[in-house]
Design an enzyme around this catalytic site. Structure first.
Site, PDB file in Angstrom:
ATOM      1  N   ASP A   1       0.865  -1.178   0.000  1.00  0.00           N
ATOM      2  CA  ASP A   1       0.000   0.000   0.000  1.00  0.00           C
ATOM      3  C   ASP A   1       0.900   1.226   0.000  1.00  0.00           C
ATOM      4  O   ASP A   1       2.013   1.187   0.545  1.00  0.00           O
ATOM      5  CB  ASP A   1      -0.880  -0.009   1.260  1.00  0.00           C
TER       6      ASP A   1
ATOM      7  N   LEU B   1     -17.107 -12.299   1.220  1.00  0.00           N
ATOM      8  CA  LEU B   1     -17.107 -12.336   2.687  1.00  0.00           C
ATOM      9  C   LEU B   1     -17.942 -11.197   3.260  1.00  0.00           C
ATOM     10  O   LEU B   1     -18.091 -10.151   2.636  1.00  0.00           O
ATOM     11  CB  LEU B   1     -15.672 -12.223   3.220  1.00  0.00           C
TER      12      LEU B   1
ATOM     13  N   ALA C   1     -27.180  -7.184  -4.690  1.00  0.00           N
ATOM     14  CA  ALA C   1     -28.505  -6.603  -4.957  1.00  0.00           C
ATOM     15  C   ALA C   1     -29.612  -7.513  -4.415  1.00  0.00           C
ATOM     16  O   ALA C   1     -30.565  -7.042  -3.796  1.00  0.00           O
ATOM     17  CB  ALA C   1     -28.691  -6.376  -6.459  1.00  0.00           C
ATOM     18  N   PHE C   2     -29.463  -8.829  -4.607  1.00  0.00           N
ATOM     19  CA  PHE C   2     -30.483  -9.760  -4.105  1.00  0.00           C
ATOM     20  C   PHE C   2     -30.530  -9.755  -2.574  1.00  0.00           C
ATOM     21  O   PHE C   2     -31.605  -9.781  -1.982  1.00  0.00           O
ATOM     22  CB  PHE C   2     -30.219 -11.189  -4.614  1.00  0.00           C
TER      23      PHE C   2
ATOM     24  N   VAL D   1      -8.045  -2.365  -4.442  1.00  0.00           N
ATOM     25  CA  VAL D   1      -8.232  -0.962  -4.034  1.00  0.00           C
ATOM     26  C   VAL D   1      -9.720  -0.639  -3.938  1.00  0.00           C
ATOM     27  O   VAL D   1     -10.556  -1.402  -4.422  1.00  0.00           O
ATOM     28  CB  VAL D   1      -7.564   0.012  -5.035  1.00  0.00           C
TER      29      VAL D   1
ATOM     30  N   THR E   1     -13.358   1.254  -4.549  1.00  0.00           N
ATOM     31  CA  THR E   1     -14.068   1.774  -5.726  1.00  0.00           C
ATOM     32  C   THR E   1     -15.351   2.456  -5.250  1.00  0.00           C
ATOM     33  O   THR E   1     -16.442   1.952  -5.461  1.00  0.00           O
ATOM     34  CB  THR E   1     -14.438   0.610  -6.682  1.00  0.00           C
TER      35      THR E   1
ATOM     36  N   CYS F   1     -20.881  -2.064   0.753  1.00  0.00           N
ATOM     37  CA  CYS F   1     -21.175  -2.726  -0.528  1.00  0.00           C
ATOM     38  C   CYS F   1     -22.586  -2.543  -1.064  1.00  0.00           C
ATOM     39  O   CYS F   1     -22.769  -2.230  -2.237  1.00  0.00           O
ATOM     40  CB  CYS F   1     -20.922  -4.219  -0.405  1.00  0.00           C
TER      41      CYS F   1
HETATM   42  C1  UDX Z   1     -22.180  -7.832   2.396  1.00  0.00           C
HETATM   43  C2  UDX Z   1     -22.435  -9.216   1.778  1.00  0.00           C
HETATM   44  O1  UDX Z   1     -23.129 -10.043   2.708  1.00  0.00           O
HETATM   45  C3  UDX Z   1     -21.127  -9.863   1.365  1.00  0.00           C
HETATM   46  O2  UDX Z   1     -21.372 -11.093   0.696  1.00  0.00           O
HETATM   47  C4  UDX Z   1     -20.383  -8.924   0.438  1.00  0.00           C
HETATM   48  O3  UDX Z   1     -19.129  -9.478   0.105  1.00  0.00           O
HETATM   49  C5  UDX Z   1     -20.195  -7.562   1.085  1.00  0.00           C
HETATM   50  O4  UDX Z   1     -21.448  -7.031   1.488  1.00  0.00           O
HETATM   51  P1  UDX Z   1     -21.418  -6.919   4.773  1.00  0.00           P
HETATM   52  O5  UDX Z   1     -21.762  -5.573   4.219  1.00  0.00           O
HETATM   53  O6  UDX Z   1     -20.123  -7.089   5.463  1.00  0.00           O
HETATM   54  O7  UDX Z   1     -21.447  -8.006   3.596  1.00  0.00           O
HETATM   55  O8  UDX Z   1     -22.528  -7.333   5.847  1.00  0.00           O
HETATM   56  P2  UDX Z   1     -23.953  -8.060   5.827  1.00  0.00           P
HETATM   57  O9  UDX Z   1     -23.961  -9.059   6.904  1.00  0.00           O
HETATM   58  O10 UDX Z   1     -24.345  -8.530   4.483  1.00  0.00           O
HETATM   59  O11 UDX Z   1     -24.925  -6.887   6.307  1.00  0.00           O
HETATM   60  C6  UDX Z   1     -25.162  -5.733   5.525  1.00  0.00           C
HETATM   61  C7  UDX Z   1     -26.190  -4.848   6.190  1.00  0.00           C
HETATM   62  O12 UDX Z   1     -27.476  -5.455   6.154  1.00  0.00           O
HETATM   63  C8  UDX Z   1     -25.911  -4.562   7.675  1.00  0.00           C
HETATM   64  O13 UDX Z   1     -26.211  -3.207   7.943  1.00  0.00           O
HETATM   65  C9  UDX Z   1     -26.863  -5.497   8.389  1.00  0.00           C
HETATM   66  O14 UDX Z   1     -27.211  -5.023   9.671  1.00  0.00           O
HETATM   67  C10 UDX Z   1     -28.041  -5.491   7.449  1.00  0.00           C
HETATM   68  N1  UDX Z   1     -28.887  -6.690   7.558  1.00  0.00           N
HETATM   69  C11 UDX Z   1     -28.380  -7.927   7.250  1.00  0.00           C
HETATM   70  C12 UDX Z   1     -30.212  -6.558   7.942  1.00  0.00           C
HETATM   71  O15 UDX Z   1     -30.697  -5.448   8.222  1.00  0.00           O
HETATM   72  N2  UDX Z   1     -30.989  -7.682   8.002  1.00  0.00           N
HETATM   73  C13 UDX Z   1     -30.523  -8.930   7.701  1.00  0.00           C
HETATM   74  O16 UDX Z   1     -31.301  -9.895   7.779  1.00  0.00           O
HETATM   75  C14 UDX Z   1     -29.171  -9.054   7.311  1.00  0.00           C
END
Ligand code: UDX
Length: 450
Positions: free
Chosen positions: A17, A150, A208-209, A73, A75, A259
């Site tokens: 980095d 992840l 998105a799903f 990096v 985006t 994300c």
């Molecule tokens: C997500 C995707 O799960 C992961 O596969 C991708 O690589 C990156 O984005 P992350 O953002 O780390 O991961 O967390 P995630 O557990 O998916 O939660 C995202 C948001 O949704 C959080 O704010 C969480 O509180 C919320 N959430 C999740 C809900 O409100 N309800 C749920 O049932 C699940």
């Protein structure tokens, strides 16, 4: 990269980095001070660092030696120019691709690890092939897409036992080389191979799903509150249909994280770019519903407190976008807190892992003196406190915005005793013991409970 190094002792992994401070933090002998809080990461780094995992600022030297370079990096969504607010800002990807083009030697496999809009590999490829042309045969490249699925908070488990690993590309030898790395610990049938564009699009589609499920359940939560149904009962009832499945049906203050919103906006931008207006509008609604859910919660707090929070102290429990992380990117707490501060509230914010300086950056304002009070005529503000009990002292309401485990076991008698009455609990994650809070004399609102 730490997990790859841990699982593949024969592979030398160098993380580079430009930011010397970050690299120094990754090299800190105190594993408790790594720059990312992620359960189990310190142990993995502890095992591999210095053996076959290295952190360095010598970017060009590491590229020159590498057989494989992962572009990881960030985006972020563009804030200005064409596509502002939706398209991804690819300046760092382009800069890294140019640096790889210049510094590499021999054949290099370039792996897109960052989440990217579909067809970014094309841009990376054309930068690399220009370099290949100029190098007179001394260097060559293959480009692969290997998106990361992840989730934060469970990252190590997700990496060690992934549902699938996705590799997109055109050069079978390069694909097999990367599959061979994962093959050290991931069963063959879970390593999926696709073309480049399908791989890039799969990442956006998966997010998105997942986000769509959250907006769907939050829409139903609002209806449950209005009709007397309970969203957790509805979620259990629909989740036991194997076609729907039980995961990602937790109603809450809306999704946050680096994300979901970014990737959907990217998808929307792509749909528009290809003239698919209806598809764009369809996915845009997932984000609109999410914003609405956050605004709805702030409004509902104000309405319950006799229509005004001006000069009132509100305890905010949890600021991270989810439990088990110190990440606050797009955290629902940001919009909800800003809306309440705008209404003149004084927030006492506590989070077990988020630094007050991060909260100040996210809210765009410095903290107030924790013991001071904004008056009835004053502007709203916030202060950082150390414990939920301290946050609740003199407060009219407690808001739970992150599902930290500790918030399941709060002593509601003790909390209610130091609050101003009549007092409220607004549990946007439905984690607190609502019975105990009611027994302690609090009015209780839980997301999705009529
Ligand atoms: C997500 C995707 O799960 C992961 O596969 C991708 O690589 C990156 O984005 P992350 O953002 O780390 O991961 O967390 P995630 O557990 O998916 O939660 C995202 C948001 O949704 C959080 O704010 C969480 O509180 C919320 N959430 C999740 C809900 O409100 N309800 C749920 O049932 C699940």
């Amino acid at each position: 990269m730490a997990v790859i190094a841990d699982r593949c002792p024969g592979i030398q992994v160098t993380v580079v980095d430009l930011n010397a401070e970050r690299i120094a933090a990754w090299n800190d002998t105190d594993l408790g001070r790594l720059p990312v809080y992620e359960p189990g990461l310190d142990q993995v780094v502890g095992r591999a660092r210095g053996r076959n995992l290295h952190f360095s600022t010598e970017v060009d030297a590491a590229i020159a030696k590498a057989d494989m370079v992962f572009l990881s990096v960030n985006t972020p969504t563009k804030t200005r120019g064409v596509g502002a607010g939706q398209a991804s800002d690819l300046r760092w990807i382009e800069a890294s691709a140019r640096q790889v083009a210049a510094a590499s030697q021999g054949h290099t496999i370039v792996v897109e690890k960052s989440t990217l809009p579909v067809r970014t590999a094309e841009a990376v490829k054309s930068i690399l092939s220009a370099a290949q042309g100029n190098a007179g045969g001394s260097k060559s490249f293959s480009v692969l897409s290997n998106p990361e699925f992840l989730a934060e908070g469970s990252a190590i488990g997700d990496l060690e036992d992934p549902d699938r690993v996705l590799i997109g590309g055109e050069d079978p030898e390069a694909i097999e080389a990367l599959a061979g790395v994962y093959g050290h610990w991931v069963p063959t049938e879970r390593i999926l191979r696709t073309n480049l564009w399908s791989s890039e699009l799969s990442k956006l589609t998966a997010n998105a799903f997942l986000a769509q499920r959250i907006s769907s359940i939050n829409a139903i939560a609002s209806l449950c509150e209005a009709t007397g149904a309970d969203v957790r009962e509805v979620a259990r009832a629909i989740g036991s249909d194997s076609r729907i499945g039980a995961k990602f049906l937790q109603a809450g203050p809306g999704f946050g994280g680096s994300c979901f919103q970014k990737d959907i906006l990217n998808l929307v931008y792509l749909c528009r770019h290809y003239g698919l207006e209806e598809a764009a509008v369809y996915w845009e609604q997932v984000v609109s519903l999410n914003t609405w859910q956050q605004q709805r919660i702030a409004r509902l707090v104000v309405n319950s407190l006799f229509g005004t929070v001006t000069g009132k102290r509100l305890a905010v429990l949890g600021f991270a976008f989810k439990a088990d992380t110190n990440d606050t990117r797009e955290a629902p707490a940001i919009r909800i807190c800003r809306d309440l501060i705008e209404e003149g509230a004084q927030l006492a914010i506590v989070d077990p892992k988020v630094e007050p300086s991060q909260i100040a950056t996210d809210l765009g304002m410095e903290a107030l003196d924790p013991n001071g009070r904004v008056g009835l005529g004053g502007d709203g503000g916030w202060s950082a406190v150390a414990t939920p009990e301290e946050a609740a002292r003199g407060a009219d309401a407690v808001l739970i915005l992150t599902e930290w485990e500790a918030y399941r076991h709060l002593d509601w008698q003790a909390i209610a005793a130091v609050m101003r009455q009549p007092a409220w609990l607004f549990d946007a994650r439905a984690v607190a013991d609502a019975e105990a809070a009611r027994a302690a004399g609090l009015n209780v609102w839980r997301v999705g409970e009529g």
